[in-house]
Design a protein around this motif. Structure first.
Motif, mmCIF file in Angstrom:
data_model
loop_
_atom_site.group_PDB
_atom_site.id
_atom_site.type_symbol
_atom_site.label_atom_id
_atom_site.label_comp_id
_atom_site.label_asym_id
_atom_site.label_seq_id
_atom_site.Cartn_x
_atom_site.Cartn_y
_atom_site.Cartn_z
ATOM 1 N N GLY A 17 10.319 22.139 -4.963
ATOM 2 C CA GLY A 17 10.296 21.129 -5.987
ATOM 3 C C GLY A 17 10.979 21.347 -7.305
ATOM 4 O O GLY A 17 11.820 20.633 -7.722
ATOM 5 N N VAL A 18 10.960 22.800 -7.581
ATOM 6 C CA VAL A 18 11.624 23.074 -8.811
ATOM 7 C C VAL A 18 13.179 22.992 -8.409
ATOM 8 O O VAL A 18 13.933 22.744 -9.172
ATOM 9 C CB VAL A 18 11.101 24.480 -9.300
ATOM 10 N N ALA A 19 13.701 23.679 -7.306
ATOM 11 C CA ALA A 19 15.154 23.570 -6.924
ATOM 12 C C ALA A 19 15.433 22.071 -6.810
ATOM 13 O O ALA A 19 16.634 21.649 -7.338
ATOM 14 C CB ALA A 19 15.171 24.082 -5.494
ATOM 15 N N ASP A 20 14.778 21.232 -6.184
ATOM 16 C CA ASP A 20 15.139 19.696 -6.248
ATOM 17 C C ASP A 20 15.408 19.226 -7.438
ATOM 18 O O ASP A 20 16.322 18.540 -7.931
ATOM 19 C CB ASP A 20 14.012 19.024 -5.357
ATOM 20 N N GLY A 21 14.431 19.408 -8.515
ATOM 21 C CA GLY A 21 14.434 18.915 -9.753
ATOM 22 C C GLY A 21 15.650 19.373 -10.530
ATOM 23 O O GLY A 21 16.337 18.735 -11.164
ATOM 24 N N ALA A 22 15.981 20.807 -10.427
ATOM 25 C CA ALA A 22 17.071 21.272 -10.871
ATOM 26 C C ALA A 22 18.286 20.565 -10.630
ATOM 27 O O ALA A 22 19.316 20.516 -11.269
ATOM 28 C CB ALA A 22 17.113 22.853 -10.821
ATOM 29 N N CYS A 23 18.275 20.289 -9.193
ATOM 30 C CA CYS A 23 19.861 19.733 -8.696
ATOM 31 C C CYS A 23 19.716 18.212 -9.212
ATOM 32 O O CYS A 23 20.791 17.734 -9.600
ATOM 33 C CB CYS A 23 19.462 19.706 -7.101
ATOM 34 N N GLN A 24 18.667 17.551 -9.396
ATOM 35 C CA GLN A 24 18.556 16.490 -9.916
ATOM 36 C C GLN A 24 19.161 16.323 -11.224
ATOM 37 O O GLN A 24 19.736 15.293 -11.813
ATOM 38 C CB GLN A 24 17.451 15.466 -9.508
ATOM 39 N N LEU A 25 18.404 17.214 -12.068
ATOM 40 C CA LEU A 25 18.753 17.491 -13.467
ATOM 41 C C LEU A 25 20.479 17.722 -13.735
ATOM 42 O O LEU A 25 20.986 17.027 -14.392
ATOM 43 C CB LEU A 25 18.032 18.468 -14.102
ATOM 44 N N ALA A 26 20.869 18.634 -12.749
ATOM 45 C CA ALA A 26 22.408 18.772 -12.711
ATOM 46 C C ALA A 26 23.218 17.603 -12.337
ATOM 47 O O ALA A 26 24.484 17.618 -13.033
ATOM 48 C CB ALA A 26 22.740 20.289 -11.777
ATOM 49 N N ASP A 27 22.837 16.982 -11.602
ATOM 50 C CA ASP A 27 23.383 15.710 -10.893
ATOM 51 C C ASP A 27 23.525 14.688 -12.286
ATOM 52 O O ASP A 27 24.547 14.153 -12.649
ATOM 53 C CB ASP A 27 22.662 14.988 -10.041
ATOM 54 N N ALA A 28 22.264 14.724 -13.092
ATOM 55 C CA ALA A 28 22.172 13.482 -14.170
ATOM 56 C C ALA A 28 22.891 14.107 -15.493
ATOM 57 O O ALA A 28 23.227 13.137 -16.296
ATOM 58 C CB ALA A 28 20.650 13.153 -14.181
ATOM 59 N N ALA A 29 22.942 15.151 -15.691
ATOM 60 C CA ALA A 29 23.254 15.622 -17.056
ATOM 61 C C ALA A 29 24.751 16.281 -17.246
ATOM 62 O O ALA A 29 24.772 17.422 -16.525
ATOM 63 C CB ALA A 29 22.159 16.564 -17.495
ATOM 64 N N GLY A 30 25.533 15.665 -17.808
ATOM 65 C CA GLY A 30 26.846 16.240 -18.181
ATOM 66 C C GLY A 30 26.818 16.639 -19.362
ATOM 67 O O GLY A 30 25.849 16.752 -20.091
ATOM 68 N N PRO A 31 27.917 17.292 -19.796
ATOM 69 C CA PRO A 31 28.029 17.775 -21.247
ATOM 70 C C PRO A 31 27.689 17.018 -22.367
ATOM 71 O O PRO A 31 26.781 17.368 -23.138
ATOM 72 C CB PRO A 31 29.477 18.135 -21.450
ATOM 73 N N ASP A 32 27.618 15.653 -22.217
ATOM 74 C CA ASP A 32 27.208 14.802 -23.456
ATOM 75 C C ASP A 32 25.907 14.107 -23.181
ATOM 76 O O ASP A 32 25.562 13.270 -23.892
ATOM 77 C CB ASP A 32 28.445 13.561 -23.348
#
Length: 116
Positions: A17-32
């Motif tokens: 679940g943590v790994a999935d959440g981290a991947c979702q965060l990385a997909d959603a969050a760019g530098p800005d």
């Protein structure tokens, strides 16, 4: 150190679940996409995971010992405070990772039952 084949009840599912959440965060969050509270939450998650992994054994604690200083410096940087120490060097981990889950925000992937 050799880890057991089976994790304690719930640990593997929580880690997934943590790994999935981290991947979702990385997909959603760019530098800005970040603000200070989001950055603080992400850094807190890193620090908690480091504490949990460091508790596995003394060598794991030694390997991860520099991460809290690095995350502290990262927060000081984003808060506009001067650095406490010199430059923090974080070696890139040499970890073989499973492919990222999902095709983008919201996609949950296809679950395939494991064969015994």
């Amino acid at each position: 150190m050799s880890l057991p084949d089976r994790a304690a009840p719930g640990v593997q599912e929580q880690a997934e679940g943590v790994a999935d959440g981290a991947c979702q965060l990385a997909d959603a969050a760019g530098p800005d996409a970040w603000n200070l509270p989001a950055t603080e939450d992400a850094v807190e998650a890193i620090d908690v995971l480091v504490q949990a992994l460091a508790a596995i054994d003394p060598e794991a604690a030694r390997i991860l010992a520099g991460v809290p200083a690095a995350t502290g410096e990262l927060l000081r940087h984003f808060r506009g405070l001067p650095a406490v120490g010199g430059p923090v060097s974080i070696p890139a981990p040499r970890v073989v990772r499973k492919p990222r889950r999902g095709l983008g925000p919201g996609y949950q992937g296809i679950r395939v039952p494991r064969s015994s």
